[in-house]
Write a protein that holds these residues in place. Structure first.
Motif, PDB file in Angstrom:
ATOM      1  N   GLN A  71     -34.857 -16.401 -40.008  1.00 22.02           N
ATOM      2  CA  GLN A  71     -34.127 -15.942 -38.835  1.00 22.02           C
ATOM      3  C   GLN A  71     -33.926 -14.433 -38.928  1.00 22.02           C
TER       4      GLN A  71
ATOM      5  N   HIS B  68     -27.628 -18.906 -35.178  1.00 24.46           N
ATOM      6  CA  HIS B  68     -27.717 -20.304 -34.726  1.00 24.46           C
ATOM      7  C   HIS B  68     -26.298 -20.868 -34.548  1.00 24.46           C
TER       8      HIS B  68
ATOM      9  N   SER C 173     -25.376 -23.573 -35.755  1.00 27.33           N
ATOM     10  CA  SER C 173     -24.998 -24.326 -36.965  1.00 27.33           C
ATOM     11  C   SER C 173     -23.770 -23.699 -37.617  1.00 27.33           C
TER      12      SER C 173
ATOM     13  N   ARG D 270     -31.307 -13.299 -32.141  1.00 28.65           N
ATOM     14  CA  ARG D 270     -32.303 -13.023 -33.184  1.00 28.65           C
ATOM     15  C   ARG D 270     -33.152 -11.840 -32.758  1.00 28.65           C
TER      16      ARG D 270
ATOM     17  N   GLN E 109     -28.266 -22.264 -27.839  1.00 27.33           N
ATOM     18  CA  GLN E 109     -28.517 -23.448 -28.664  1.00 27.33           C
ATOM     19  C   GLN E 109     -27.394 -24.453 -28.457  1.00 27.33           C
TER      20      GLN E 109
ATOM     21  N   GLU F  33     -25.644 -27.282 -31.018  1.00 29.19           N
ATOM     22  CA  GLU F  33     -25.575 -27.920 -32.326  1.00 29.19           C
ATOM     23  C   GLU F  33     -24.831 -29.242 -32.144  1.00 29.19           C
TER      24      GLU F  33
ATOM     25  N   PHE G 237     -34.564 -27.720 -44.018  1.00 28.56           N
ATOM     26  CA  PHE G 237     -33.473 -26.818 -43.662  1.00 28.56           C
ATOM     27  C   PHE G 237     -32.499 -26.852 -44.833  1.00 28.56           C
TER      28      PHE G 237
ATOM     29  N   PHE H 190     -29.409 -26.762 -44.939  1.00 27.88           N
ATOM     30  CA  PHE H 190     -28.131 -27.449 -44.678  1.00 27.88           C
ATOM     31  C   PHE H 190     -28.286 -28.936 -44.409  1.00 27.88           C
TER      32      PHE H 190
ATOM     33  N   GLY I  35     -34.519 -29.523 -34.435  1.00 27.93           N
ATOM     34  CA  GLY I  35     -34.423 -29.741 -35.875  1.00 27.93           C
ATOM     35  C   GLY I  35     -33.217 -30.608 -36.166  1.00 27.93           C
ATOM     36  N   ALA I  36     -33.308 -31.397 -37.229  1.00 27.42           N
ATOM     37  CA  ALA I  36     -32.194 -32.301 -37.533  1.00 27.42           C
ATOM     38  C   ALA I  36     -32.271 -32.758 -38.985  1.00 27.42           C
ATOM     39  N   GLY I  37     -31.282 -33.541 -39.371  1.00 24.59           N
ATOM     40  CA  GLY I  37     -31.314 -34.097 -40.719  1.00 24.59           C
ATOM     41  C   GLY I  37     -29.960 -34.670 -41.098  1.00 24.59           C
TER      42      GLY I  37
ATOM     43  N   ALA J 149     -26.850 -33.948 -38.551  1.00 26.88           N
ATOM     44  CA  ALA J 149     -26.713 -32.746 -37.721  1.00 26.88           C
ATOM     45  C   ALA J 149     -28.039 -32.516 -37.017  1.00 26.88           C
ATOM     46  N   PHE J 150     -27.944 -31.876 -35.880  1.00 23.35           N
ATOM     47  CA  PHE J 150     -29.174 -31.485 -35.185  1.00 23.35           C
ATOM     48  C   PHE J 150     -28.913 -30.198 -34.410  1.00 23.35           C
ATOM     49  N   GLY J 151     -29.975 -29.480 -34.106  1.00 20.97           N
ATOM     50  CA  GLY J 151     -29.815 -28.246 -33.341  1.00 20.97           C
ATOM     51  C   GLY J 151     -31.016 -28.050 -32.449  1.00 20.97           C
TER      52      GLY J 151
END
Ligand code: DAH
Length: 338
Positions: free
Chosen positions: A156, A170, A172, A196, A209, A211, A249, A251, A283-285, A306-308
């Motif tokens: 980033q 972000h 996040s 960014r 974004q 989150e 990621f 996090f 993106g997520a996880g 979490a996801f973004g």
């Protein structure tokens, strides 16, 4: 005197009968009954007539006055009706004529899509939270398992304000801020602007974004999958397929990038999806236990996902827009289509 009055009365009568407009009636009213009018003059001179005649003269004068007044108001009313009818004829309003079109603005496409996304997640019990755009390095990076020398920071391109303050890269960054202040269970979405140092067809220095994260006992990857499925199917239609692709990621662990079947070719392959049939959307996880430690949660008790996602990106996929810069050029020809 009596003859005088009779003459005045007759003359007034004739003139009133001959009058051909409202204006001339009003002029006659002044001529006979105005402050300096003929009949008014006679009434004023009543004081200088001999006492014995005064009563009789007074009565006759009054009669003449009433008679002229009656005549005047009758004609006045007639002319007024005439004029009203004329106005009604000439100034008729045709209510069937189409009205003027007054162009009105509307919400920006990004706002429309963001509103839709927010309403989907709030219907699933998520609360909307916000965090600052000028953010501490701590919440943007360190609390998310990216210490100062972590290579993931290079993903980033950050605008630094000071060594410890950044424009958040972000949303996040909202995660640990919310976790610090609230005990689990948590279901939160955090929409907002991010920054960014980047600019081309798919990147702009400021974009939006959203989150999302959920924390509780026994939250599993399948919960993430279920929530994202509801979201994708509502925004892109119930036939849209989802694909979880392993990713990284700092996090989340494990991490995934989520693709949807191409909205243009439905998976057959086209130039939008570069013949893969898939489009990357977010993106997520599963939230990395290190994040819970940072927030003061017990990682042995709680799990979470979490996801973004980028709102402009979702909007581009939804409407088949190929240049992100169009959103902020303020060209009405573009914005007017939404
Ligand atoms: N913050 C990431 C970015 O801006 C997006 C993201 C990826 C958010 C994975 C998440 C996540 O919460 O689990 O690229």
């Amino acid at each position: 005197m009596l003859n005088d009055i009779q003459t005045i009365k007759n003359l007034a009568g004739e003139e009133i009968e001959k009058a051909d407009s409202l204006k001339s009636i009003q002029e006659l009213k002044i001529k006979y009954l105005g402050k300096k009018g003929i009949l008014t003059g006679k009434l004023k001179s009543l004081g200088s007539t001999p006492q014995e005649d005064r009563r009789e003269y007074g009565r006759i004068l009054n009669e003449a006055k009433i008679c002229i007044e009656d005549l005047l108001s009758k004609h006045e009313a007639a002319f007024k009706t005439l004029e009203l009818n004329k106005t009604l004829q000439t100034q008729r309003i045709d209510v069937t004529v189409p009205g003027y079109f007054i162009p009105a603005g509307h919400l920006h496409p990004t706002t429309q899509v963001l509103d839709e996304i927010i309403s989907i997640f709030t219907s699933l019990g998520f609360n909307v939270e916000e965090g600052p755009e000028v953010e501490l390095d701590f919440y943007n990076f360190e609390a998310l398992n990216m210490p100062k020398d972590h290579p993931a920071r290079d993903m980033q391109d950050t605008f630094y304000i000071t060594e410890d303050i950044v424009l958040r890269t972000h949303t996040s960054s909202v995660q640990v801020r919310i976790m610090e202040k609230n005990a689990p269970p948590l279901r939160v979405i955090a929409p907002g602007k991010v920054y960014r140092c980047d600019a081309d067809v798919t990147h702009i220095p400021m974009f939006h974004q959203l989150e999302g994260f959920m924390v509780d006992r026994d939250i599993k990857m399948s919960d993430l999958k279920g929530v994202l499925e509801v979201f994708i199917h509502t925004v892109f239609g119930p036939d849209t397929k989802l694909r979880f692709r392993p990713s990284f990621f700092p996090f989340t662990e494990p991490s995934a990038e989520i693709d949807i079947s191409c909205v243009i070719c439905k998976g057959a392959g086209c130039n939008v999806c570069k013949n893969t049939g898939w489009l990357e959307i977010l993106g997520a996880g599963m939230i990395n236990p290190r994040i819970f430690e940072m927030a003061g949660y017990d990682p042995d008790q709680y799990t979470g996902f979490a996801f973004g996602m980028g709102i402009e990106r979702v909007t581009m996929l939804k409407y088949g827009i190929d240049d992100i810069r169009l959103f902020y050029e303020n060209d009405i020809r573009f914005l007017g289509q939404f």
